[in-house]
Design an enzyme around this catalytic site. Structure first.
Site, PDB file in Angstrom:
ATOM      1  CG  ASP A  67      -0.216  -0.707   2.527  1.00 32.96           C
ATOM      2  OD1 ASP A  67       0.863  -0.467   2.581  1.00 32.96           O
ATOM      3  OD2 ASP A  67      -1.057  -0.894   3.332  1.00 32.96           O
ATOM      4  CG  ASN A 136      -9.333  -1.436  11.369  1.00 33.66           C
ATOM      5  OD1 ASN A 136      -8.284  -2.178  10.977  1.00 33.66           O
ATOM      6  ND2 ASN A 136      -9.793  -0.329  10.791  1.00 33.66           N
TER       7      ASN A 136
END
Ligand code: F6R
Length: 236
Positions: A67, A136
């Protein structure tokens, strides 16, 4: 999924570095998927050490990163281009032309996502992919969502991720709001996956990812369907 627990962060990093070097020794031009964040730092130091001792040769290795933030110039110390250059690429004999990250500054972001997927395909896919995990449950920047995103995507970062990553920036308002991330298809097609995590605060999410329902609300849970994933964990 295999699961290995280590007494110390150093031991975990040596194990991850061992798995990556075994792949490179087996296939000199291996395609190695890389992650950023704090957890892989010790792994990159170990690989750089082994290179310095002439135990490893990166001259034919190709890398693809997961990313990159949108809007940060490559020379910005918070960009993942800068991170990889500083923490690994400048310390080993990898050819710059063999290192690849998504370009968060591309003028046409949709084209850039397509280019990145086509690039990974043209390399023959990923032999070994290193992953961290967000609080998360994100992998790469694949954030919790209603669906798994298959392809490289332009993603809006969640408040959770912005808060977690603000530790690297002067203030939370400096954290970019979006990023490009490799999608689940390239990750799941990787022939081998290593997921590394350290710290008590990651214990519960790792447990849910490995044992709980497979859901895009916890993106790492998809790894339960991968045939060769090893989770390396330490609470040090
Ligand atoms: C970054 C990436 C992220 C991180 C994750 C954990 O390239 O892929 O998914 O791996 O946010 O980050 P750390 O290691 O800083 O806890």
């Amino acid at each position: 999924m295999k699961y290995e627990v280590f007494a110390t962060y150093d031991q975990m990093c040596r194990r991850a570095a061992n798995l990556i070097s075994a792949q490179i020794i087996l296939k000199e031009d291996a395609v190695v998927g890389l992650a950023t964040g704090s957890t892989p730092l010790g792994i990159y130091n170990t690989l750089a050490d082994w290179y310095a001792k002439s135990d490893l040769d990166f001259s034919r290795v190709r890398t693809v990163n997961l990313d990159e933030y949108c809007g940060l110039p490559f020379e910005d110390p918070q960009s993942y281009h800068y991170f990889m250059q500083t923490n690994l690429f400048s310390k080993i004999n990898i050819k710059p032309s063999n290192t690849h990250l998504p370009n968060g500054l591309a003028p046409d972001i949709r084209e850039e996502c397509k280019r990145y997927d086509a690039l990974i395909n043209s390399l023959g896919g990923i032999d070994i992919q290193l992953l961290g995990i967000g609080h998360n449950g994100h992998i790469g920047f694949n954030e919790p969502s209603d669906t798994f995103s298959k392809d490289t995507t332009h993603i809006q970062l969640t408040e959770d991720t912005i808060r977690a990553n603000s530790r690297f920036f002067k203030s939370p308002s400096d954290v970019p709001r979006s990023a490009l991330t490799m999608g689940m298809r390239s990750i799941m097609c990787s022939r081998k996956i290593i997921l590394v995590a350290n710290g008590k605060e990651k214990e519960e999410i790792i447990h849910q990812a490995m044992e709980g329902p497979i859901t895009p609300r916890l993106p790492a849970s998809i790894l339960q369907l991968h045939p060769d994933t090893t989770v390396l964990f330490t609470i040090e």
